[in-house]
Scaffold this motif. Structure first.
Motif, short mmCIF file in Angstrom:
data_model
loop_
_atom_site.label_atom_id
_atom_site.label_comp_id
_atom_site.label_asym_id
_atom_site.label_seq_id
_atom_site.Cartn_x
_atom_site.Cartn_y
_atom_site.Cartn_z
N PHE A 1 0.86 -1.17 0.00
CA PHE A 1 0.00 0.00 0.00
C PHE A 1 0.90 1.23 0.00
N GLN A 2 1.01 1.88 -1.14
CA GLN A 2 1.91 3.01 -1.30
C GLN A 2 1.12 4.24 -1.70
N TYR A 3 1.22 5.31 -0.89
CA TYR A 3 0.59 6.57 -1.26
C TYR A 3 1.23 7.08 -2.55
N GLU A 4 0.38 7.61 -3.41
CA GLU A 4 0.88 8.12 -4.68
C GLU A 4 1.57 9.47 -4.50
N GLY A 5 2.74 9.62 -5.11
CA GLY A 5 3.47 10.87 -5.02
C GLY A 5 4.07 11.08 -3.65
N VAL A 6 4.36 12.35 -3.35
CA VAL A 6 4.89 12.71 -2.03
C VAL A 6 3.73 12.76 -1.06
N PRO A 7 3.74 11.94 0.01
CA PRO A 7 2.56 11.87 0.88
C PRO A 7 2.19 13.19 1.54
N GLY A 8 3.16 14.03 1.88
CA GLY A 8 2.84 15.29 2.54
C GLY A 8 2.51 15.09 4.01
N THR A 9 1.76 16.03 4.57
CA THR A 9 1.45 16.00 6.00
C THR A 9 -0.04 16.25 6.24
N HIS A 10 -0.48 15.80 7.41
CA HIS A 10 -1.79 16.18 7.96
C HIS A 10 -1.54 16.71 9.37
N GLN A 11 -2.58 17.10 10.06
CA GLN A 11 -2.40 17.62 11.42
C GLN A 11 -2.35 16.48 12.42
N TRP A 12 -1.49 16.62 13.40
CA TRP A 12 -1.42 15.67 14.49
C TRP A 12 -2.39 16.10 15.58
N SER B 1 -8.54 20.02 1.60
CA SER B 1 -8.65 20.01 3.06
C SER B 1 -7.74 18.99 3.71
N GLY B 2 -7.08 18.11 2.91
CA GLY B 2 -6.29 17.02 3.48
C GLY B 2 -5.28 17.44 4.52
N PRO B 3 -4.51 18.52 4.31
CA PRO B 3 -3.52 18.90 5.32
C PRO B 3 -4.12 19.29 6.67
#
Length: 438
Positions: free
Chosen positions: A148-159, A215-217
């Motif tokens: 299971f690999q996220y496409e591209g650079v996964p980036g960040t979300h809020q902790w 809204s993902g980040p």
């Protein structure tokens, strides 16, 4: 650190120790990657505890004229999977399991297009994540693709504290087979993303439009992690899918996953800075009746909700429930306005109000609820029922099933009027799915 890719491989023996279990060497090897049947078959008879006699007669009368199809109940627990089977009377049950004993089985489900095809998500702190598939109704299993690999650079979300946190794959929470193709199956994962396989689980590709939504980040995890736990395909429109994420909310695609829109208008959550925010709502589960896909029912962190426009807007239907906190929600197989929930006392006390295990049923699509207690413990019961642990069958007299964190699986062959345990003393139940067999 996991940075967005997981590839499952069998563990390697170290120092002659076969299995690691809290620091102790154990003389057994689980071999989850080899297909095998690991079953101890038990014969269980469901008796009506209130009358102290077999409930055969009453249930048979309720099923008079029903074709003698069968039922298979698929149960995922914290220490393996169990498969319960019965004929159409649902009076006597064979129990097979534990399959993959000792593993957390987050979800076990079957294909609507081929009842022999089962998919299983198993997880463990030592061995990680594995996907298993059965082509014979659970008699044997084989490992399939586990990358299971996220496409591209996964980036960040809020902790939890609001700081940026990298997207990291942890596990598969939910598997949703296609309604028409046994080889197509969707996977909802933690950290929240949606994957799809079109080759029976051998390979997985992310549908990145969801995670890459603007809204993902700003998404944050709920108490159980940031998981995509609910996948609801539209039976009339193959391009439409509704998903739920804790704690981001509801999203819908109308183009088979290419683009997504939040569907949270009308939801209110007091624990976030903006209670009417576009995202940030902790949705626990969503249910739909196949004959009416535009109507959705939701159990939220607090509040039971309904949408009559495929999620475009929501309104509350908690009505006279003793508590509107809970996890599962289900809809009667033949009555689109008959809905089931299991109220839990609060988000800090995960057990039934007053220690009484009660399923509540509305026959009016919400607001008016009746407690269903016959056969359920009405004192000193402090179990929980998790979001994926309730399901219905499609026999003429609709059966309703749920599992508890105390290891009981209850069944009702009369749409909830009466209940009986069909399994006891299992490990804590994580998921319950039901197949009506030909």
């Amino acid at each position: 650190m996991n940075t967005g890719t997981f590839t499952g491989t069998p563990p390697v023996r170290r120092c002659g120790v076969r299995r690691f279990c809290r620091g102790a060497a154990v003389a057994s090897w689980p071999r989850p990657w080899r297909a095998r049947r690991e079953s101890s078959r038990l014969r269980a008879r469901s008796d009506d505890p209130e009358r102290g006699r077999s409930a055969d007669t009453a249930r048979h009368q309720g099923l008079k004229g029903t074709p003698m199809s069968g039922v298979r109940v698929l149960v995922g627990t914290r220490k393996g999977a169990f498969i319960l089977t019965s004929d159409g009377r649902r009076e006597r049950w064979d129990i097979s399991g534990p399959h993959f004993g000792g593993w957390e089985i987050y979800h076990l489900t079957g294909s609507p297009a081929d009842p022999s095809r089962l998919y299983m998500s198993q997880s463990g702190g030592w061995f990680g994540q594995l996907i298993q598939r059965s082509d014979d109704g659970g008699a044997t299993w084989e490992p399939v693709g586990n990358r299971f690999q996220y496409e591209g650079v996964p980036g960040t979300h809020q902790w939890y504290d609001g700081t940026p946190h990298p997207w990291e794959f942890a596990r598969v929470w939910h598997l949703e087979p296609s309604l028409t193709d046994p080889d197509t199956v969707y996977a909802g994962v933690e950290d929240a993303a949606l994957f799809r396989s079109v080759d029976g689980g051998q390979t997985w590709q992310e549908l990145p439009g969801l995670r890459n939504h603007r809204s993902g980040p700003s998404w944050q995890p709920g108490a159980g992690g940031m998981c995509l736990h609910t996948i609801v395909p539209d039976p009339r429109d193959p391009g439409r899918i509704v998903v739920a994420i804790s704690a981001a909310g509801v999203f819908r695609t109308d183009d088979a996953g290419k683009s997504w829109q939040p569907m949270n208008r009308g939801l209110q959550s007091g624990g976030i800075p903006d209670p009417d925010a576009e995202v940030g709502h902790c949705v626990h589960h969503i249910a739909m009746h196949r004959s009416r896909p535009e109507v959705l029912f939701m159990q939220k962190h607090w509040d039971v909700m309904r949408s009559d426009d495929a999620g475009e807007s929501w309104y509350e239907i908690s009505g006279d429930l003793p508590s509107d906190f809970g996890f599962p929600i289900a809809v009667h197989a033949h009555e689109p306005d008959t809905v089931y929930v299991v109220p839990i006392k609060s988000d800090s006390e995960h057990y039934p109000p007053e220690g009484k295990l009660r399923v509540y049923r509305s026959r009016t699509g919400g607001n008016e609820w009746e407690p269903l207690t016959k056969g359920l413990p009405q004192s000193h019961c402090y179990v929980n029922v998790l979001r994926d642990a309730m399901a219905v069958d499609s026999l003429d007299s609709c059966g309703v099933y749920f599992g508890t964190t105390g290891g009981q699986v209850y069944a009702s062959a009369d749409a909830g009027d009466s209940w009986a345990p069909i399994a006891r003393d299992l490990p804590p139940v994580l998921s319950v799915e039901v197949q009506t067999l030909p």
